[in-house]
Design an enzyme around this catalytic site. Structure first.
Site, PDB file in Angstrom:
ATOM      1  N   TYR A  49       0.830  -1.208   0.000  1.00 28.18           N
ATOM      2  CA  TYR A  49       0.000   0.000   0.000  1.00 28.18           C
ATOM      3  C   TYR A  49       0.865   1.259   0.000  1.00 28.18           C
ATOM      4  O   TYR A  49       0.684   2.172  -0.822  1.00 28.18           O
ATOM      5  CB  TYR A  49      -0.932   0.002   1.229  1.00 28.18           C
ATOM      6  CG  TYR A  49      -1.683   1.288   1.388  1.00 28.18           C
ATOM      7  CD1 TYR A  49      -2.815   1.555   0.608  1.00 28.18           C
ATOM      8  CD2 TYR A  49      -1.268   2.258   2.300  1.00 28.18           C
ATOM      9  CE1 TYR A  49      -3.496   2.748   0.731  1.00 28.18           C
ATOM     10  CE2 TYR A  49      -1.952   3.442   2.434  1.00 28.18           C
ATOM     11  CZ  TYR A  49      -3.063   3.685   1.654  1.00 28.18           C
ATOM     12  OH  TYR A  49      -3.730   4.872   1.785  1.00 28.18           O
TER      13      TYR A  49
ATOM     14  N   SER B 157       2.497   1.805  -3.309  1.00 27.98           N
ATOM     15  CA  SER B 157       1.635   2.319  -4.377  1.00 27.98           C
ATOM     16  C   SER B 157       1.320   3.793  -4.140  1.00 27.98           C
ATOM     17  O   SER B 157       1.280   4.597  -5.063  1.00 27.98           O
ATOM     18  CB  SER B 157       0.357   1.490  -4.477  1.00 27.98           C
ATOM     19  OG  SER B 157      -0.445   1.692  -3.334  1.00 27.98           O
ATOM     20  N   LYS B 158       1.143   4.170  -2.857  1.00 22.26           N
ATOM     21  CA  LYS B 158       0.821   5.562  -2.548  1.00 22.26           C
ATOM     22  C   LYS B 158       2.007   6.484  -2.788  1.00 22.26           C
ATOM     23  O   LYS B 158       1.840   7.645  -3.169  1.00 22.26           O
ATOM     24  CB  LYS B 158       0.384   5.678  -1.078  1.00 22.26           C
ATOM     25  CG  LYS B 158      -1.032   5.208  -0.839  1.00 22.26           C
ATOM     26  CD  LYS B 158      -1.991   6.021  -1.684  1.00 22.26           C
ATOM     27  CE  LYS B 158      -3.426   5.765  -1.305  1.00 22.26           C
ATOM     28  NZ  LYS B 158      -4.336   6.442  -2.242  1.00 22.26           N
TER      29      LYS B 158
END
Ligand SMILES: NC(=O)c1ccc[n+]([C@@H]2O[C@H](COP(=O)([O-])OP(=O)(O)OC[C@H]3O[C@@H](n4cnc5c(N)ncnc54)[C@H](OP(=O)(O)O)[C@@H]3O)[C@@H](O)[C@H]2O)c1
Length: 230
Positions: free
Chosen positions: A148, A151-152
């Site tokens: 996560y 990806s951020k």
């Protein structure tokens, strides 16, 4: 300068992208700080050259592993060979990466996949493979990655370090000189960094001197992150 920096004696470090730029500078610095090294890259000649430089500073010969880390079997072999050869692994430094030029109008999905495959997916894969060994030794991983967060942070923009990256990505000498000239405006310190400056930050984070730092992202970017986007 290096004498006062974090001691890495007795630590086994796996460094990717060790055949060039930041990874190569990190390998040489780590060898001076006493680390035992497994070095990977695709170009055997360059890997040999960096391996020889490291051997000048260390009694233990670095393990040189030619590998394309996008290939899953290559990544597995790199971690397995390191642990087989040295019996343990404390530190993983993920330096392998590529740059290709282009904006949203002219960057193809093939280019997007090529960059994400090595710059993101391969880091995730290698870290996943290395973690069980690093947990055993209570070691270090750079960067600290979870899917996560990765990806951020994909839209973050790092600072510039003078290596082969941009030239290999398509900038000719003249364009590269202009690009470096521009870093005087885009970086708070008024210049691009040298690979040795990044290597010193990596060595600090990998050493026991950073024993109360975890899960942190340290900008080593000459203040690029603090400047207005332009
Ligand atoms: N230079 C900068 O301004 C800058 C800024 C921010 C972040 N970074 C990041 O810092 C890291 C190191 O970059 P650098 O500037 O040192 O670039 P570099 O001089 O071009 O070195 C890149 C290294 O990555 C290796 N590599 C690339 N693709 C690979 C693959 N598929 N499998 C295995 N190894 C692969 C290369 O191996 P071979 O040469 O043997 O093929 C080389 O050792 C990269 O992740 C880059 O994105 C650089």
């Amino acid at each position: 300068m290096t004498a006062s920096l974090g001691n890495l004696a007795g630590k086994v470090a796996l460094i990717t992208g060790a055949s060039s730029g930041i990874g190569a500078a990190t390998a040489v610095l780590f060898s001076k700080l006493g680390a035992t090294l497994a070095l990977t890259g695709r170009k055997q000649d360059n890997l040999d050259r960096v391996g020889n430089l490291c051997s000048e500073n260390s009694k233990t010969k670095p393990l040189l592993l030619q590998a394309d880390l996008v290939i899953e079997d290559d990544a597995k072999k790199v971690v397995e060979s390191t642990v087989q050869h040295f019996g343990k692994l404390h530190i993983l430094v993920n330096c392998a990466g590529i740059l290709e030029l282009g904006n949203i109008e002219n960057t193809s999905l093939e280019q997007y996949d090529r960059m994400f495959n090595i710059n993101v997916r391969a880091i995730y894969h290698l870290t996943m493979l290395a973690v069980p060994h690093i947990v055993q030794t209570k070691g270090n991983i750079f960067p600290n990655v979870l899917a996560y967060n990765m990806s951020k942070s994909a839209v973050d923009h790092p600072g510039v370090t003078v290596t082969e990256l941009q030239k290999r990505g398509g900038l000719d000498e003249e364009a590269y000189a202009k690009f470096l000239e521009r870093t005087k405006e885009t970086h708070a310190l008024g210049r691009a960094g040298q690979p040795e400056e990044v290597a010193r930050a990596i060595a600090f984070l990998a050493s026991d001197d950073a024993s109360f730092i975890t899960g942190a992202s340290l900008p080593v970017d000459g203040g690029r992150h603090a400047m207005c986007p332009r």
